[in-house]
Design a protein around this motif. Structure first.
Motif, mmCIF file in Angstrom:
data_model
loop_
_atom_site.group_PDB
_atom_site.id
_atom_site.type_symbol
_atom_site.label_atom_id
_atom_site.label_comp_id
_atom_site.label_asym_id
_atom_site.label_seq_id
_atom_site.Cartn_x
_atom_site.Cartn_y
_atom_site.Cartn_z
ATOM 1 N N ASN A 12 0.864 -1.182 0.000
ATOM 2 C CA ASN A 12 0.000 0.000 0.000
ATOM 3 C C ASN A 12 0.902 1.234 0.000
ATOM 4 N N PRO A 13 1.028 1.928 -1.122
ATOM 5 C CA PRO A 13 0.303 1.777 -2.389
ATOM 6 C C PRO A 13 0.756 0.560 -3.200
ATOM 7 N N GLY B 127 -5.494 -0.396 -4.321
ATOM 8 C CA GLY B 127 -5.865 0.826 -5.063
ATOM 9 C C GLY B 127 -5.958 0.595 -6.575
#
Ligand SMILES: Nc1nc2c(c(=O)[nH]1)N[C@@H](CN(C=O)c1ccc(C(=O)N[C@@H](CCC(=O)O)C(=O)O)cc1)CN2
Length: 285
Positions: A259-260, A264
């Motif tokens: 994450n990232p 996402g």
């Protein structure tokens, strides 16, 4: 143990390349899928996500329709744009970027959308269809998480899954998807009212951390060999993303989503899937 990566960026790229062929086939039939977005206000995060959605559209050949309103927009002004996209034949699917500014009745806006154009799967009719096991566009983040797990060969059937969070985009719909017969997971939903979160997490084969609480899930709470999905987006003083999952979880888990770079990009890819499926349905009518 060092966890293997649930690589959302690479998986989303593979999905986008599959969609490019489907979009080309639609165009040969005279149908160009078009994604509309309604962005209200100047939140930098929301602006970035919407820009990413349109970049993805350009990559796969989907047309973009962008509507932006100032943070001062009234309920009526936003509703007028929703009505406009409901009527626009070039718009096969659209989303209202959430959250909306304080004072706006978000549910009323979602209810006003044409459910057949709801690219997020968040219209009450489509959430109801999901409950009733009827075909519906699926909410993008939960469906992105399932796709990420499936494409990495993580066993969902029979798994004990703990979902942390109860928001509209992830926490609420996630258990609905996981408990369908096709998935057959057993789900515990935890939230700020849960008495002993750690006790629940320790039993989980799969953890979906979507509480928006930095480093809430720690290595000591995780069963060795679990798969851990980090959906939380908080920002530190430098504006860097801090997820819900502490880095030490990587020493215990078998799978972890970065994450990232994890959930996402999968959210964005599933949005494109919903737009293409809506266009395919309309091409078949
Ligand atoms: N209408 C909706 N609003 C919101 C949704 C949604 O599914 N529908 N989800 C979130 C935001 N979101 C999608 O809109 C979203 C979040 C994150 C990403 C993404 O690609 N993140 C990158 C990092 C980007 C960065 O650096 O900030 C990553 O994880 O690699 C895409 C979409 C709330 N609103």
């Amino acid at each position: 143990m060092t966890a293997q990566i649930l690589d959302g960026k690479a998986t989303a790229a593979a999905i986008k390349s599959e969609l490019t062929a489907r979009v080309a086939a639609l165009k040969e039939k005279g149908v160009t899928p078009g994604l509309g977005t309604i962005l209200v206000g100047e939140d930098p995060g929301s602006q970035k996500y919407v820009a990413g959605k349109h970049r993805d559209c350009a990559q796969v050949g989907i047309a973009s329709i962008q509507r932006e309103l100032p943070a001062t927009a009234t309920q009526e002004e936003i509703e007028a744009v929703v009505r406009e996209l409901n009527e626009d034949p070039a718009c096969t699917g659209y989303i209202v970027q959430l959250p909306l500014p304080r004072g706006i009745d978000e549910n009323r806006i979602l209810e006003l959308m044409d459910p057949e154009k709801d690219a997020d799967g968040l219209h009450p009719m489509n959430l109801g269809r999901l409950v009733l096991n009827e075909p519906a566009p699926l909410p993008c983040t939960p469906n992105g998480i399932l796709t990420l797990l499936r494409r990495h060969g993580v066993e969902i059937k029979g798994a004990e899954v703990v979902v942390v969070g109860r928001g509209v985009t992830i926490g609420r719909p996630m258990p609905l998807l996981l408990t369908r017969r096709s998935e057959n997971a057993t789900v515990t939903q935890c939230h700020t009212g849960t008495r002993d979160l750690s006790a629940h997490l320790k039993r989980a084969d799969i953890i979906v951390a979507a509480a928006g609480s930095p480093h809430l899930v720690r290595g000591e709470d995780v069963k060795p060999g679990a798969a851990v999905l980090d959906v939380g987006v908080s920002r530190n003083a430098e504006g860097k993303i801090v997820g819900d999952v502490h880095p030490d979880v990587a020493e215990v888990a078998a799978w972890i989503s970065p994450n990232p770079g994890g959930v996402g990009p999968m959210t964005r890819a599933q949005l494109l899937v919903n737009v293409v499926e809506a266009a395919e349905r309309s091409a078949g009518r």
